[in-house]
Write a protein that holds these residues in place. Sequence first.
Motif, PDB file in Angstrom:
ATOM      1  N   MET A  42       0.818  -1.204   0.000  1.00  0.00           N
ATOM      2  CA  MET A  42       0.000   0.000   0.000  1.00  0.00           C
ATOM      3  C   MET A  42       0.857   1.261   0.000  1.00  0.00           C
ATOM      4  O   MET A  42       0.566   2.222  -0.713  1.00  0.00           O
ATOM      5  CB  MET A  42      -0.912  -0.010   1.221  1.00  0.00           C
ATOM      6  N   ILE A  45       2.083   1.706  -3.464  1.00  0.00           N
ATOM      7  CA  ILE A  45       1.066   2.314  -4.338  1.00  0.00           C
ATOM      8  C   ILE A  45       1.001   3.820  -4.083  1.00  0.00           C
ATOM      9  O   ILE A  45       0.931   4.622  -5.007  1.00  0.00           O
ATOM     10  CB  ILE A  45      -0.324   1.685  -4.084  1.00  0.00           C
ATOM     11  N   TYR A  46       1.060   4.171  -2.820  1.00  0.00           N
ATOM     12  CA  TYR A  46       0.995   5.580  -2.445  1.00  0.00           C
ATOM     13  C   TYR A  46       2.115   6.363  -3.117  1.00  0.00           C
ATOM     14  O   TYR A  46       1.881   7.397  -3.763  1.00  0.00           O
ATOM     15  CB  TYR A  46       1.096   5.677  -0.919  1.00  0.00           C
ATOM     16  N   VAL A  49       1.503   6.599  -6.824  1.00  0.00           N
ATOM     17  CA  VAL A  49       0.502   7.610  -7.193  1.00  0.00           C
ATOM     18  C   VAL A  49       1.106   9.007  -7.084  1.00  0.00           C
ATOM     19  O   VAL A  49       0.934   9.849  -7.963  1.00  0.00           O
ATOM     20  CB  VAL A  49      -0.747   7.489  -6.291  1.00  0.00           C
ATOM     21  N   MET A  50       1.842   9.244  -6.008  1.00  0.00           N
ATOM     22  CA  MET A  50       2.461  10.557  -5.819  1.00  0.00           C
ATOM     23  C   MET A  50       3.447  10.876  -6.948  1.00  0.00           C
ATOM     24  O   MET A  50       3.417  11.964  -7.509  1.00  0.00           O
ATOM     25  CB  MET A  50       3.208  10.582  -4.469  1.00  0.00           C
ATOM     26  N   GLN A  53       2.360  12.049 -10.265  1.00  0.00           N
ATOM     27  CA  GLN A  53       2.001  13.458 -10.423  1.00  0.00           C
ATOM     28  C   GLN A  53       3.224  14.359 -10.578  1.00  0.00           C
ATOM     29  O   GLN A  53       3.120  15.463 -11.069  1.00  0.00           O
ATOM     30  CB  GLN A  53       1.194  13.926  -9.202  1.00  0.00           C
ATOM     31  N   THR A  54       4.370  13.902 -10.104  1.00  0.00           N
ATOM     32  CA  THR A  54       5.573  14.750 -10.145  1.00  0.00           C
ATOM     33  C   THR A  54       6.825  13.868 -10.171  1.00  0.00           C
ATOM     34  O   THR A  54       6.780  12.721  -9.691  1.00  0.00           O
ATOM     35  CB  THR A  54       5.620  15.707  -8.929  1.00  0.00           C
ATOM     36  N   GLN A  56       9.874  14.578  -8.776  1.00  0.00           N
ATOM     37  CA  GLN A  56      10.669  14.571  -7.555  1.00  0.00           C
ATOM     38  C   GLN A  56       9.891  15.216  -6.416  1.00  0.00           C
ATOM     39  O   GLN A  56       9.093  16.121  -6.641  1.00  0.00           O
ATOM     40  CB  GLN A  56      12.018  15.278  -7.786  1.00  0.00           C
ATOM     41  N   ILE A  57      10.126  14.718  -5.231  1.00  0.00           N
ATOM     42  CA  ILE A  57       9.489  15.318  -4.053  1.00  0.00           C
ATOM     43  C   ILE A  57      10.596  15.768  -3.113  1.00  0.00           C
ATOM     44  O   ILE A  57      11.393  14.962  -2.647  1.00  0.00           O
ATOM     45  CB  ILE A  57       8.564  14.305  -3.341  1.00  0.00           C
ATOM     46  N   ALA A  58      10.667  17.082  -2.892  1.00  0.00           N
ATOM     47  CA  ALA A  58      11.690  17.685  -2.032  1.00  0.00           C
ATOM     48  C   ALA A  58      13.090  17.211  -2.428  1.00  0.00           C
ATOM     49  O   ALA A  58      13.939  16.955  -1.574  1.00  0.00           O
ATOM     50  CB  ALA A  58      11.415  17.385  -0.569  1.00  0.00           C
ATOM     51  N   TYR A 196       8.913  10.171   5.335  1.00  0.00           N
ATOM     52  CA  TYR A 196       9.243  11.092   4.241  1.00  0.00           C
ATOM     53  C   TYR A 196      10.549  11.827   4.506  1.00  0.00           C
ATOM     54  O   TYR A 196      11.032  11.879   5.626  1.00  0.00           O
ATOM     55  CB  TYR A 196       8.093  12.087   4.052  1.00  0.00           C
ATOM     56  N   ILE A 200      10.519  18.021   3.348  1.00  0.00           N
ATOM     57  CA  ILE A 200       9.146  18.433   3.020  1.00  0.00           C
ATOM     58  C   ILE A 200       8.527  19.250   4.149  1.00  0.00           C
ATOM     59  O   ILE A 200       7.509  19.894   3.958  1.00  0.00           O
ATOM     60  CB  ILE A 200       8.221  17.235   2.695  1.00  0.00           C
TER      61      ILE A 200
END
Lengths: 265, 283, 327
Positions: A42, A45-46, A49-50, A53-54, A56-58, A196, A200
């Motif tokens: 899960m 999957i999260y 999904v994130m 949308q993009t 890279q994150i931070a 995370y 962030i």
Amino acid sequence: MKTLLKYLHLTGLMMRNCFVRELQFKANFVVRFFTELMWLVMQFIYIQVMYGQTGQIAGWNKWEMIVLMGTNYVIAQLFEALFYDNCVRLTDQIRQGDLDFNLIKPINTQFLVSLRYTDYASIVNSSVGLAVILFALGKLGIGVSLGGALLFGALVLNSVLIYYSILFILSVWTFWIGRSNNLMELYWQFGQFSRYPGDIYPWLLRKLLWTLIPMLVVSNVPAGLLIHKLQNGWIFYGFALGAGFLAFTVWIWQKGLQRYRSASS
Amino acid sequence: MIAATKTSANSAFHKYWVILSTRTQEDMAYRANYVFGAIFRFLPLVTMIFLWWAVYNGRKESGASPLIGGMTYEDMVVYNTLMYVARGFSSVPGTMSDISKDIKDGLLNRYLIKPINYLWYQVMYRLAHKLVFWYIALLTFPPIFLLMRNYFSHWPTLWEWAVFVVSLFIAFSIGMLFCSMVGMLAFWFLEISGFLFVVMMLEFFMSGQLIPLNILPVYLHRFLFYAPFGYEGYWPCMILMGKVPQDQLVPVLLVGFLWVAVFYGLSRWMWNMGLKRYSAVGG
Amino acid sequence: MPIIEVEHLTKIYRTQKRLPGLGGAVQGLFNREYTEVRAVDDVSFTIEEGELVGFLGPNGAGKTTTLKMLSGILYPTSGKARVMGFTPSERKNDYRRQFALVMGQKNQLWWDLPAQESLYLNKEIYGVEDEAYQKVLDEMTELLQVKKLLGIMVRELSLGERMKFELIASLLHRPRVLLLDEPTIGLDVVAQKNIREFIKEYNQKTKTTIILTSHYMNDIQALCDRVVVINHGHKIFDGRLDDVVEKFSQSKLITVSFKNGNISKDQLAPLGNVLEYTQVKAVLKVPRDQVKKTSNDLLTNFEVDDINIEEVPIEEVIEMVFKEGDQ
């Protein structure tokens, strides 16, 4: 040294007892294993999904994020295997007066209440987390030296002990506030922070998570070591912090015991 | 159990009220536990908001559209906050494990000999928990919503408010019935505590608590739109945010009621079957 | 030197005052009042090595609290306790290796495992040598007749069987001081008797110092020469069991049977309190100092077949003492 051996032996004995106990509930064991696996899926999957949308994150790409996820999973599973049950039970024991027999044994009481129950499904699961880490490192093309692996292991253990310290301190609070099962839920909620990258979070929260509620120390330090996103100073800091927290548990446990009321059922 | 000695007709209701109110007292006795619970409940919201912020920020930097699943960053924050209200109704923590424990340890006998219906007892017991939750939530929610007032882009119509309230009733009913059914599985399986996590996780995911259902891959969300779990989170939120088209409000509610009916029937059936088994084994 | 010395031991609990009803509970969230309960109040006594002393008192009198302070489970609010030269509340390992506590209401055995696993864990915790362990185990399981049950899940044992294993688990390390808190509570008569006999034999054989609390008079009568009576946290008596009767009972019972059965109750009433009456037999309760005179009166005024003078049964005396304490 002799004392250490004795305590290790007793730990082994209690773990063996739990194993014998676990064998009676084999079906449950299997279900637990798959549950935790599902939890991992899960989260995957999260992240999927994130990152749909993009890119890279931070500043972390997807596979770096998955190394972090895997590391955090290994640590959480080891903590849950060894300590979580014990901490939750401790709050009940304090409230219902069931500490009595632990207190009269000629052995460190904190040791006895902290390591009595072992959850084997979680131990198995932690190895799944390790596989995830290795897979993600492969995708990133990062190799790990023996020294690096050992240091990683030590940091993971340190993180497990930090988790333990926090939960233990919360359980011991029961001596003062009477009931703290809501506080136990904090584990799941604080635990979110460590999933995370620290970047962030806004400045103040980030500082808090590196110090007083060291959720970032727990996950970001070991994972950062693997993917080379970490300065050496943080490693020393992590160990020092772990030692400090552990020392605090010893102190507060003694304080709390003086308030023990040993209610009879 | 003082009330159980009364025999007049309306004491049937009074009995549950006593159970309900004593439960609440018991909870309130541990003040600190509740206050901490109420405050820290919002921690996951904090992480979620920051994570979404990082995601929207990543999109902005790469020049992609600022909408995800038709929702702006502000919408996403509102969605995740409203989720607390919805889950405040639909989540009944401890129900599954308590019921399964009562069955497994043979504690059911205690209730069976009393003139109360066990499942209704559970409902009252959980309502008591909810009452305390809402008692404290009334102190914590208003400041939070006030703080976020600029994030709300849509003020719900009276009709949407009404539909929202009904959807909360559905949320509690589905949550309660579902948890009871899972707990009753203990009639057939000795140890189900591990299984409970699976269920909790599925609920967490399928109710839209983790990710809004409409952002999920199409094949998943088409299915989840009709599943009962969306009523425990996704639908109440989307209804109040005005994201459900007007002409779909009633159909959404109708499907919800259908699920409540199905779950009610199923749980009665499970209880009867389970009890037969329970007494056959000897408890 | 006495093995147990207790001086002015006091334990005060602070509990929250609860107002009734839901409204009271809500009020309790914001503003709390506390009441003090003196569970043990200025209790002093000494016990010599090898003694078997009974603690007697109604529920909530402070017996268990005293034992828990002697075990180091509870910190005394004030006063001192010394056991074998140790202060229990310091919970030194050397101290904890030398005493044991058995509680009828709580269990230390692992619920989902055979009893022998819990016993073995205890052996390792106490550091008992293999040989000594085997010896004690054989001896005890033999004595208590539970040898065959060693491999059975604790959850499947009866209450009495479980209690026997609780006893064994506590005696593996051959404690010098044994504290028994209601060891027979809830057991059937046979199991009670078994355990009672075991305790007696164990005390005689090993000269272990034992404190026993129980609210079954039978336990105390069968086992203890000396009793300490506690009520409302106070020690109200310390001495031989027989002396309890002398100290607290101001009356004796005269049982008299008559040759011809036409004595009426009214004729007897002036002589004392008539407890039982049939036409041929009566039991009178008479103040101690008038026993002689009353018997004389009976013998001279009635045609007496048999006369018997007894102490009031101890249960009744104790019950009376506790009742008086309540007022």
